[in-house]
Each structure stands twice: as C-alpha cells, then as structure tokens.
Enzyme design. Sequence first.
Site, PDB file in Angstrom:
ATOM      1  N   HIS A  14      42.937  49.506  40.708  1.00 52.30           N
ATOM      2  CA  HIS A  14      43.406  50.480  39.718  1.00 52.30           C
ATOM      3  C   HIS A  14      43.413  51.888  40.329  1.00 52.30           C
ATOM      4  O   HIS A  14      44.367  52.647  40.164  1.00 52.30           O
ATOM      5  CB  HIS A  14      42.481  50.512  38.501  1.00 52.30           C
ATOM      6  CG  HIS A  14      42.448  49.254  37.682  1.00 52.30           C
ATOM      7  ND1 HIS A  14      41.276  48.625  37.327  1.00 52.30           N
ATOM      8  CD2 HIS A  14      43.434  48.511  37.130  1.00 52.30           C
ATOM      9  CE1 HIS A  14      41.544  47.566  36.583  1.00 52.30           C
ATOM     10  NE2 HIS A  14      42.840  47.467  36.454  1.00 52.30           N
ATOM     11  N   ARG A  51      50.566  43.044  41.520  1.00 51.48           N
ATOM     12  CA  ARG A  51      49.855  42.434  42.653  1.00 51.48           C
ATOM     13  C   ARG A  51      50.686  41.282  43.179  1.00 51.48           C
ATOM     14  O   ARG A  51      51.824  41.444  43.569  1.00 51.48           O
ATOM     15  CB  ARG A  51      48.476  41.941  42.203  1.00 51.48           C
ATOM     16  CG  ARG A  51      47.468  43.020  42.020  1.00 51.48           C
ATOM     17  CD  ARG A  51      46.316  42.569  41.196  1.00 51.48           C
ATOM     18  NE  ARG A  51      46.763  42.291  39.819  1.00 51.48           N
ATOM     19  CZ  ARG A  51      45.980  42.016  38.830  1.00 51.48           C
ATOM     20  NH1 ARG A  51      44.688  41.937  39.017  1.00 51.48           N
ATOM     21  NH2 ARG A  51      46.453  41.807  37.621  1.00 51.48           N
TER      22      ARG A  51
END
Length: 162
Positions: free
Chosen positions: A17, A89
């Site tokens: 993050h 991702r």
Amino acid sequence: MRIAIYPGSFDPLTNGHLSIIQRALQIFDRLIVAVAVNPKKVPLFTVDERRSLIQDACQDPRVEVDAFQGLLVEYAKRRGVNVLLRGLRAVSDFEYEFQLANMNRKLAPGIETVFMMTGEDYFYLSSQLVREVASLGGDVSGLVPDNVHGKLVAKYAANGKP
Ligand code: ADP
C-alpha cells in the site's frame, strides 16, 4: 489541483500500500487514503486503529486519512473528487478490479478509476497474508511499516495466540 481517493480495507497497511501511496504522490497533488468501513466484516484492526496506523506511517502533508461507509462513488462525490486509485498486483486482482471499476463507472460516469502496478517486491503481499503469517508467529517485519509491525505483535500477544 489533482486529487485522488485511494480506498481500501487497509487491515493492516502494508508496504505494498505504501509503495502505491508514495508513487501516487508523484502524479497527484493530494491523496485521500480512505479506510472502507464494512459492517459485515470483522476486521483485525478497528477503523480508528487503521486510520492512525496509516497516518503515522505516511507523514506527508499531501496525504489525508479518512474513513467512509457505503458506496465509494457517493463518498467521492461528497468529497468532490473524481479519481479513484487502486493498486494491481498479480493477474488474479484484475478480474475483481475490472468488475469494480465498471460498476463504479455505471454508478457514476464522471468518476474514473486509475490503476497503479505494485512495486515488484510486493507482488504477492496482501493484508490477509500478513495477518495469517503474523498470527502464526511468523516474521512480517519487512512487509509492513514498523508501527504496523509493533501493533501486530502486540495484538497477537494480547489475543494469547502464538
Ligand atoms: P480491499 O479490501 O479494498 O481490496 P485492501 O486494503 O486489500 O482493500 O487493498 C486496497 C487497494 O490496494 C486495492 O486496490 C489493492 O489491490 C491494493 N493493494 C493491496 N496490496 C497491494 C500490494 N501489495 N501492491 C499493490 N497494491 C496493493
């Protein structure tokens, strides 16, 4: 002024993050990191804990930490922001994120979703995996900011779990 909302559960904040946040600040003037409150999920960290962990880990005046409940696009409208930022991702994220972005566009055509790729070191890093490993006593110190690491260790020690 280019402003984006970076929404998520952040239960807890990870270095993945953080990498998105840091890189987003090269594109946007301000970033609102918005913790999603989901009454149907029992989180490990409370909303207030998640907010203060994020606040402490990214002490940049361009970052605001907030929380919201309900539809993200309604929150964005309330805040007057028309860019949503999400991280991607592995390919496995794609389908869900694609659905979400399309749904949000249907709900609010003026609001765009922007995706950023994860830093390559964090490709397989998720909050869920961090929680699982930490709950089993594994070392997650390189995967989360120091303040989150400290809280995780304390949390699992307090819960009496190894
Ligand atoms: P959510 O429950 O909304 O998916 P998360 O806190 O798991 O909340 O993730 C928030 C956002 O950050 C999502 O867009 C997610 O894809 C992205 N994200 C999570 N982990 C990483 C990572 N390691 N690298 C890049 N982006 C990530």
